[in-house]
Design a protein around this motif. Structure first.
Motif, short mmCIF file in Angstrom:
data_model
loop_
_atom_site.label_atom_id
_atom_site.label_comp_id
_atom_site.label_asym_id
_atom_site.label_seq_id
_atom_site.Cartn_x
_atom_site.Cartn_y
_atom_site.Cartn_z
N ALA A 44 15.23 0.03 22.14
CA ALA A 44 16.15 0.48 23.19
C ALA A 44 17.47 -0.28 23.11
O ALA A 44 18.55 0.31 23.27
N ALA A 77 19.44 1.01 20.06
CA ALA A 77 20.00 2.34 20.31
C ALA A 77 21.24 2.25 21.19
O ALA A 77 22.23 2.95 20.98
N ARG A 78 21.18 1.36 22.18
CA ARG A 78 22.33 1.18 23.07
C ARG A 78 23.50 0.54 22.31
O ARG A 78 24.64 1.00 22.42
N LEU A 105 23.63 5.37 19.75
CA LEU A 105 22.91 6.46 19.10
C LEU A 105 22.82 7.68 20.01
O LEU A 105 22.66 7.55 21.22
N ASP A 119 20.77 11.19 21.17
CA ASP A 119 19.34 11.37 21.43
C ASP A 119 18.57 11.65 20.14
O ASP A 119 17.46 11.15 19.94
N GLU A 136 19.43 10.72 17.09
CA GLU A 136 19.40 9.49 16.32
C GLU A 136 18.40 8.49 16.91
O GLU A 136 17.72 7.77 16.17
N ARG A 137 18.31 8.46 18.22
CA ARG A 137 17.35 7.58 18.88
C ARG A 137 15.92 7.96 18.50
O ARG A 137 15.09 7.10 18.18
N ASP A 138 15.64 9.26 18.50
CA ASP A 138 14.31 9.72 18.10
C ASP A 138 14.02 9.34 16.65
O ASP A 138 12.91 8.93 16.30
N HIS A 182 13.15 5.63 16.32
CA HIS A 182 11.77 5.37 16.72
C HIS A 182 10.79 5.86 15.65
O HIS A 182 9.77 5.21 15.38
N ARG A 195 8.79 7.35 20.91
CA ARG A 195 9.30 7.09 22.26
C ARG A 195 8.23 7.44 23.29
O ARG A 195 7.64 8.52 23.25
N ARG A 215 23.85 7.99 29.27
CA ARG A 215 24.36 8.27 27.94
C ARG A 215 25.81 7.79 27.81
O ARG A 215 26.61 7.92 28.73
#
Length: 286
Positions: free
Chosen positions: A68, A71-72, A76, A78, A80-82, A85, A92, A103
């Motif tokens: 987390a 990503a922050r 990133l 959403d 890219e965040r997935d 993970h 996630r 966001r």
């Protein structure tokens, strides 16, 4: 965990971000594009050594908290965040409670609305983000502990001064009804979240009005298109109220704008100059 691909992905995301995008000085001796490793580590609240090992494909499995933070820090999307993970081998987890993470594009939007007061609220009416004009019109939220930034708690439990609820806003009673209905719906969506349960219990214990509204079991919220704030410095400020739903985060962007050429527009312009400083003798806006 795909260490090699994770390392490449982190390097590629780091190199695309300019220091200015995250509020860091560019300097004159950068030998690589984007941010330095130590800067990403600082923004993500991890050690530089650990982040360096991630980029060298030598680090152990990162925790959900570390992912987390990365990503922050790397801003990133959403998708890219997935992907982050997935590469880390840590899917996630479904949220047990309302999302409090706003966001970055929404944060940027707030500050691109200099003539409007704008906030982001959670499913339980916690103010998560705001721009300078919203702080001047309502409250310097940065000076408050997190629990005191909850608007439904404030409308029912106060503080109230001189008989005025919720910053003296004209639709305080309607907001009380609507917020109760939306909180009931949120409690149904997040039945396992202790913070939601604690908030409801606190309101039931402290407010007969909330108890009466809660026991009606209504879930249809009311819509307010215009309201007036009774501001202690500039007087009444009448604004249009537009609400934009951020469905994937279960959040709302609330935007207050005055009619062009109206006295309220002049009042907002004055507030944008005054900011959150208080020039009256009675102390901060309650």
């Amino acid at each position: 965990m795909d260490r090699e691909e994770l390392a490449k992905f982190l390097r590629s995301r780091r190199e695309r971000i300019t220091p200015a995008e995250v509020g860091l000085p560019a300097g004159s001796r950068r030998r690589t594009p984007g941010l330095r490793r130590e800067e990403v580590a600082q923004l993500a609240f991890v050690s530089t050594e650990y982040y360096t090992r991630l980029e060298q494909a030598r680090a152990p499995h990162p925790s959900q908290e570390v992912l987390a933070g990365l990503a922050r820090a790397l801003r990133l999307s959403d998708a890219e965040r997935d992907h982050l993970h997935h590469l880390a081998g840590a899917p996630r987890l479904p949220a047990a409670g309302p999302s409090r993470e706003v966001r970055q594009s929404i944060l940027d939007l707030l500050h691109r609305l200099p003539q409007a007061a704008a906030t982001v609220t959670s499913a339980t009416f916690e103010v998560l983000a705001w721009n300078d004009l919203a702080a001047a019109l309502m409250e310097d939220f940065s000076a408050l502990p997190r629990r005191d930034r909850n608007l439904v708690r404030r409308v029912f439990l106060g503080p109230h001064t001189q008989g005025r609820r919720l910053y003296g806003v004209s639709d305080a009673d309607a907001f009380a009804r609507s917020s109760t209905r939306r909180l009931r719906a949120a409690a149904a969506r997040y039945p396992d979240d202790p913070e939601v349960a604690e908030l409801v219990a606190e309101l039931l214990d402290g407010s007969e009005e909330f108890t009466r509204l809660w026991e009606s079991h209504d879930v249809s919220a009311e819509t307010t298109l215009r309201k007036t704030f009774q501001h202690p410095l500039v007087g009444p400020v009448t604004v249009n109220c537009d609400v934009l739903d951020i469905t994937d985060r279960d959040q709302q962007v609330v935007i207050y704008t005055a009619v062009p050429g109206s006295p309220s527009e002049e009042a907002l312009r004055l507030l944008s100059v005054i900011g959150t400083q208080r020039m009256d003798a009675t102390g901060p806006w309650p």
